[in-house]
Design a protein around this motif. Structure first.
Motif, PDB file in Angstrom:
ATOM      1  N   MET A 174     -20.724   7.592  -4.439  1.00 47.02           N
ATOM      2  CA  MET A 174     -21.080   8.201  -5.784  1.00 47.02           C
ATOM      3  C   MET A 174     -19.679   8.028  -6.917  1.00 47.02           C
ATOM      4  O   MET A 174     -19.877   8.053  -7.784  1.00 47.02           O
ATOM      5  N   VAL A 175     -18.670   7.905  -6.013  1.00 49.71           N
ATOM      6  CA  VAL A 175     -17.141   7.977  -6.994  1.00 49.71           C
ATOM      7  C   VAL A 175     -17.323   6.404  -7.588  1.00 49.71           C
ATOM      8  O   VAL A 175     -17.213   5.365  -7.234  1.00 49.71           O
ATOM      9  N   PRO A 176     -17.312   6.819  -8.995  1.00 45.46           N
ATOM     10  CA  PRO A 176     -17.097   5.594  -9.605  1.00 45.46           C
ATOM     11  C   PRO A 176     -15.784   4.878 -10.032  1.00 45.46           C
ATOM     12  O   PRO A 176     -14.836   5.475  -9.566  1.00 45.46           O
ATOM     13  N   GLY A 177     -15.731   3.728 -10.257  1.00 37.92           N
ATOM     14  CA  GLY A 177     -14.294   3.153 -10.291  1.00 37.92           C
ATOM     15  C   GLY A 177     -13.550   3.831 -11.407  1.00 37.92           C
ATOM     16  O   GLY A 177     -12.251   3.724 -11.210  1.00 37.92           O
ATOM     17  N   ALA A 178     -14.093   4.168 -12.357  1.00 36.50           N
ATOM     18  CA  ALA A 178     -13.266   4.958 -13.310  1.00 36.50           C
ATOM     19  C   ALA A 178     -12.595   6.251 -12.999  1.00 36.50           C
ATOM     20  O   ALA A 178     -11.595   6.691 -13.420  1.00 36.50           O
ATOM     21  N   ALA A 179     -13.207   6.901 -11.872  1.00 34.75           N
ATOM     22  CA  ALA A 179     -12.420   8.065 -11.170  1.00 34.75           C
ATOM     23  C   ALA A 179     -11.531   7.493 -10.171  1.00 34.75           C
ATOM     24  O   ALA A 179     -10.633   8.448  -9.896  1.00 34.75           O
ATOM     25  N   THR A 180     -11.614   6.379  -9.405  1.00 35.39           N
ATOM     26  CA  THR A 180     -10.475   6.036  -8.602  1.00 35.39           C
ATOM     27  C   THR A 180      -9.423   5.575  -9.283  1.00 35.39           C
ATOM     28  O   THR A 180      -8.267   5.149  -8.921  1.00 35.39           O
ATOM     29  N   ALA A 181      -9.798   5.019 -10.622  1.00 31.84           N
ATOM     30  CA  ALA A 181      -8.404   4.005 -11.300  1.00 31.84           C
ATOM     31  C   ALA A 181      -7.369   4.943 -11.552  1.00 31.84           C
ATOM     32  O   ALA A 181      -6.261   4.260 -11.469  1.00 31.84           O
ATOM     33  N   PRO A 182      -7.536   6.256 -11.861  1.00 35.13           N
ATOM     34  CA  PRO A 182      -6.543   6.972 -12.039  1.00 35.13           C
ATOM     35  C   PRO A 182      -5.364   7.087 -10.921  1.00 35.13           C
ATOM     36  O   PRO A 182      -4.301   7.154 -10.915  1.00 35.13           O
ATOM     37  N   ALA A 183      -6.054   7.084  -9.554  1.00 32.54           N
ATOM     38  CA  ALA A 183      -5.372   7.216  -8.343  1.00 32.54           C
ATOM     39  C   ALA A 183      -4.429   5.809  -8.007  1.00 32.54           C
ATOM     40  O   ALA A 183      -3.305   5.708  -7.935  1.00 32.54           O
ATOM     41  N   LEU A 184      -5.275   4.621  -8.361  1.00 36.01           N
ATOM     42  CA  LEU A 184      -4.576   3.391  -8.459  1.00 36.01           C
ATOM     43  C   LEU A 184      -3.362   3.386  -9.266  1.00 36.01           C
ATOM     44  O   LEU A 184      -2.301   3.045  -8.903  1.00 36.01           O
ATOM     45  N   ILE A 185      -3.544   3.934 -10.587  1.00 32.77           N
ATOM     46  CA  ILE A 185      -2.450   3.543 -11.462  1.00 32.77           C
ATOM     47  C   ILE A 185      -1.045   4.585 -11.240  1.00 32.77           C
ATOM     48  O   ILE A 185       0.000   4.232 -11.355  1.00 32.77           O
ATOM     49  N   LEU A 186      -1.587   5.904 -10.710  1.00 33.15           N
ATOM     50  CA  LEU A 186      -0.522   6.798 -10.302  1.00 33.15           C
ATOM     51  C   LEU A 186       0.018   6.299  -9.059  1.00 33.15           C
ATOM     52  O   LEU A 186       1.315   6.745  -8.887  1.00 33.15           O
ATOM     53  N   VAL A 187      -0.456   5.599  -8.230  1.00 36.51           N
ATOM     54  CA  VAL A 187       0.211   5.192  -6.912  1.00 36.51           C
ATOM     55  C   VAL A 187       1.099   4.182  -7.311  1.00 36.51           C
ATOM     56  O   VAL A 187       1.854   3.995  -6.740  1.00 36.51           O
ATOM     57  N   GLY A 188       0.672   3.504  -8.176  1.00 39.87           N
ATOM     58  CA  GLY A 188       1.705   2.359  -8.703  1.00 39.87           C
ATOM     59  C   GLY A 188       2.867   3.089  -9.352  1.00 39.87           C
ATOM     60  O   GLY A 188       3.916   2.662  -9.185  1.00 39.87           O
ATOM     61  N   LEU A 189       2.718   4.158  -9.697  1.00 44.31           N
ATOM     62  CA  LEU A 189       3.905   5.030 -10.424  1.00 44.31           C
ATOM     63  C   LEU A 189       4.783   5.343  -9.148  1.00 44.31           C
ATOM     64  O   LEU A 189       5.890   5.188  -9.312  1.00 44.31           O
ATOM     65  N   PHE A 190       4.131   5.757  -8.026  1.00 46.78           N
ATOM     66  CA  PHE A 190       4.882   6.418  -7.071  1.00 46.78           C
ATOM     67  C   PHE A 190       5.727   5.315  -6.289  1.00 46.78           C
ATOM     68  O   PHE A 190       6.800   5.349  -5.919  1.00 46.78           O
ATOM     69  N   MET A 191       5.107   3.916  -6.321  1.00 47.10           N
ATOM     70  CA  MET A 191       5.650   2.830  -5.667  1.00 47.10           C
ATOM     71  C   MET A 191       6.835   2.169  -6.511  1.00 47.10           C
ATOM     72  O   MET A 191       7.340   1.370  -6.088  1.00 47.10           O
ATOM     73  N   MET A 192       7.137   2.920  -7.938  1.00 47.40           N
ATOM     74  CA  MET A 192       7.972   2.240  -8.866  1.00 47.40           C
ATOM     75  C   MET A 192       9.325   2.971  -8.386  1.00 47.40           C
ATOM     76  O   MET A 192      10.468   2.499  -8.845  1.00 47.40           O
ATOM     77  N   SER A 193       9.396   4.242  -7.771  1.00 48.18           N
ATOM     78  CA  SER A 193      10.622   5.003  -7.596  1.00 48.18           C
ATOM     79  C   SER A 193      11.945   4.175  -7.099  1.00 48.18           C
ATOM     80  O   SER A 193      12.986   4.361  -7.350  1.00 48.18           O
ATOM     81  N   PRO A 194      11.530   3.087  -6.083  1.00 45.50           N
ATOM     82  CA  PRO A 194      12.824   2.431  -5.355  1.00 45.50           C
ATOM     83  C   PRO A 194      13.667   1.693  -6.469  1.00 45.50           C
ATOM     84  O   PRO A 194      14.603   1.039  -6.213  1.00 45.50           O
ATOM     85  N   ILE A 195      12.924   1.369  -7.873  1.00 36.36           N
ATOM     86  CA  ILE A 195      13.545   0.592  -9.008  1.00 36.36           C
ATOM     87  C   ILE A 195      15.108   1.282  -9.340  1.00 36.36           C
ATOM     88  O   ILE A 195      16.060   0.711  -9.539  1.00 36.36           O
ATOM     89  N   LYS A 196      15.157   2.528  -8.955  1.00 37.76           N
ATOM     90  CA  LYS A 196      16.268   3.177  -9.188  1.00 37.76           C
ATOM     91  C   LYS A 196      17.698   2.653  -8.221  1.00 37.76           C
ATOM     92  O   LYS A 196      18.654   3.021  -8.422  1.00 37.76           O
TER      93      LYS A 196
END
Length: 454
Positions: A364-386
Motif C-alpha cells: 500500500m506504500v505509494p511512490g510519493a512515500a518512498t520517494a523521500p527515502a530515495l532523495i535522502l539516500v541520494g544525500l547520504f551517497m553524496m558525502s564522499p565528495i568531500k
C-alpha cells in the motif's frame, strides 16, 4: 535463567565470540533491529523500482526479503561481522532505468546479467581478484561513483514524486520538437496531491534524521504513507493485512540465455560488477573503521569471507528474482548501537524473514512515500565528495564527469565510461601516465572501442 536459555546464550557466545568483542546478546539483538529499521525501506522501494521494468511486485518483494535473509545469514556465520545486506539502491535503478528502459532489454536479460555478475563475484572473491581490481582504480573515481549514483537516485525519487516531470519534447524557436537525445526535466505540478505528499515526506524524514531517530527513513515512509490516506494518494489494501508471502513463480529463475555472449551483456555485467565492487568494499571499509575492526595495517581480517557472503547473496537474489545484493551502509546504525558481531546481522535476517508476512502493508506504500527515502539516500551517497581532490584537474575533471554524466545521461554506466576514459586520457597527455594502472588502460580501451564500433 532456565537451562535452555543458558544453553542458547552459551551457543551464541561460542558461535559469535561475544565476550571477545566486548558485547552481549541484548546489545547485538537491539543493534540488529536498529539496522533493519534503517534499511527496511528497501522492502518497499526495491519492488517499486523493479516492478516498473515489468516484474511482478509481490514476487520481487518476496525475493528482496529472502535474498536479504540469505546474504545476512552468510555474513553472520562466514565472517561474523555486523554488516547487513539486501538488494542495493542504485543497482536496482540501473537494472530498470538503464538496462530495461535505456537499452530496451527485457528484465529477464537484466536478471541474467545479475546472475553472471554474482558468479563472477564468487570467483573473484575466491581468488582475491576483487581486492586487486579495487586497488587499481583511482581513489577519486571510487568516490565519484558513489556521488554520481546519489544524484541519479535523487533524480529518480524526484521523478517518482512528480516534483519534477520529464518529457521527450523541447522548445526550439518557440516550437515544440521531438528530443530524441534524452530527457527534458522541468518542475512538476506542485499543486497536485502526489508531489505535496512527497514534500511533506521529505520534511518528516528530514526532521527524524535531524533528531537522530533510529530508523528515520523507515519511519518516514510509514508516517508519509499514513498522511497520504486522507489525501487520497495511499490506497488501503483490500482484505487481510497479514498473509503468506507473495509467490515467486513470476520472477524466480526467469533467465534469458540467448544474448549472454553479446557486447551489451558484457557491458551490463561489468557495470553491475563495478558498482557492486566499490559499493561493497567502500561500505566494509567505512563501517569497519567506525567499529574499530581494522587491523594495524588498515585491513579487515575476514574481508574475503565478507565479500564472498555478498557474492552468494547476489547469486541467490538473481535466481529468486531481484537485482544485485550488496552490503548496506545503514549497517553503521547498528554498529553505532553497539553491534560488533554476526549476531547483529543474524537478528537483521530474522527481521527480514518476519517482514515476509506483511506484504499487503508494504504494497500500500505509494511512490510519493518512498520517494523521500530515495532523495535522502541520494544525500547520504553524496558525502564522499568531500574526499575528492578538486585541485588537481587530472583528478577533478574525471571525477566531475563521472558524477554529472550519471544523472544527465540517465545512466550509471555512461558516467563510469566518461570518468574512466577522461582519467586515462588526461593523465597520458599531461605526462602523468605513471598514475594510470594497467587495468585502467585496458578498461579505457574497451570503452573507447565500444563508442567507436557500437
Amino acid at each position: 535463567m532456565s537451562s535452555q536459555g543458558a544453553s542458547n546464550v552459551s551457543f551464541l557466545e561460542k558461535q559469535f565470540k561475544l565476550k571477545e568483542h566486548n558485547t552481549d546478546v541484548k546489545t547485538e539483538v537491539l543493534a540488529g533491529i536498529t539496522t533493519f529499521m534503517t534499511m527496511a525501506y528497501i522492502l518497499a522501494v526495491n519492488p517499486s523500482i523493479l516492478s516498473e521494468s515489468g516484474m511482478d511486485w509481490g514476487g520481487v518483494f518476496t525475493a528482496t526479503a529472502l535474498s536479504a535473509v540469505i546474504a545476512c545469514v552468510m555474513m553472520a556465520f562466514m565472517a561474523n561481522y555486523p554488516f547487513a545486506l539486501a538488494p542495493g539502491m542504485g543497482l536496482n535503478a540501473y537494472f530498470t532505468y538503464t538496462v530495461v528502459f535505456g537499452m530496451g532489454k527485457s528484465w529477464q536479460f537484466a536478471l541474467t546479467a545479475v546472475l553472471l555478475e554474482g558468479i563472477i563475484f564468487i570467483l573473484l572473491s575466491f581468488f582475491n581478484v576483487r581486492e586487486a581490481i579495487f586497488n587499481s582504480i583511482p581513489f577519486n573515481l571510487k568516490k565519484a561513483v558513489s556521488v554520481g549514483i546519489g544524484l541519479f537516485i535523487a533524480l529518480i525519487g524526484l521523478i517518482n514524486a512528480e516534483i519534477v516531470s520529464t518529457g521527450k519534447t523541447m522548445v526550439v524557436d518557440g516550437v515544440n520538437v521531438l528530443n530524441e537525445g534524452g530527457l527534458i526535466i522541468t518542475l512538476g505540478n506542485l499543486k497536485s496531491a502526489t508531489p505535496i505528499l512527497a514534500i511533506i515526506g521529505i520534511i518528516i524524514t528530514g526532521f527524524l534524521l535531524a533528531k537522530k531517530v533510529k530508523g528515520a527513513l523507515f519511519f518516514g515512509i510509514l508516517i508519509t504513507t499514513v498522511v497520504g490516506i486522507p489525501m487520497g494518494v495511499t490506497q488501503l489494501p483490500q482484505g487481510a493485512l497479514f498473509s503468506l508471502p507473495p509467490s515467486l513463480k513470476e520472477v524466480a529463475f526467469k533467465l534469458e540465455w540467448t544474448n549472454i555472449f553479446s557486447w551489451e551483456m558484457l557491458i551490463v555485467v561489468f557495470s553491475f560488477l563495478f558498482v557492486d565492487v566499490f559499493d561493497t568494499i567502500g561500505t566494509l571499509i567505512g563501517v569497519s573503521s567506525k567499529a574499530n575492526m581494522l587491523d594495524e595495517n588498515g585491513q579487515l581480517p575476514k574481508v574475503k569471507e565478507a565479500l564472498l557472503a555478498d557474492a552468494i547473496g547476489t547469486t541467490a537474489g538473481a535466481l529468486l528474482g531481484t537485482s544485485t545484493v550488496t552490503t548496506f551502509v545503514e549497517s553503521s546504525a547498528g554498529v553505532a548501537e553497539g553491534g560488533r558481531t554476526g549476531l547483529t546481522t543474524l537478528t537483521t535476517a530474522g527481521m527480514f524473514a518476519l517482514a515476509l508476512v506483511f506484504a499487503p502493508i508494504f504494497g500500500m506504500v505509494p511512490g510519493a512515500a518512498t520517494a523521500p527515502a530515495l532523495i535522502l539516500v541520494g544525500l547520504f551517497m553524496m558525502s564522499p565528495i568531500k574526499e575528492i581532490d578538486l585541485d588537481d584537474f587530472t583528478e577533478a575533471i574525471p571525477a566531475f564527469l563521472t558524477i554529472v554524466m550519471m544523472p544527465f545521461a540517465y545512466s550509471i554506466a555512461e558516467g563510469i565510461v566518461f570518468g574512466m576514459v577522461s582519467y586515462v586520457v588526461l593523465k597520458v597527455i599531461t605526462g602523468k601516465h605513471k598514475d594510470v594502472s594497467p587495468v585502467m588502460y585496458v578498461l579505457a580501451l574497451l570503452f573507447i572501442a565500444k563508442i567507436i564500433f557500437m
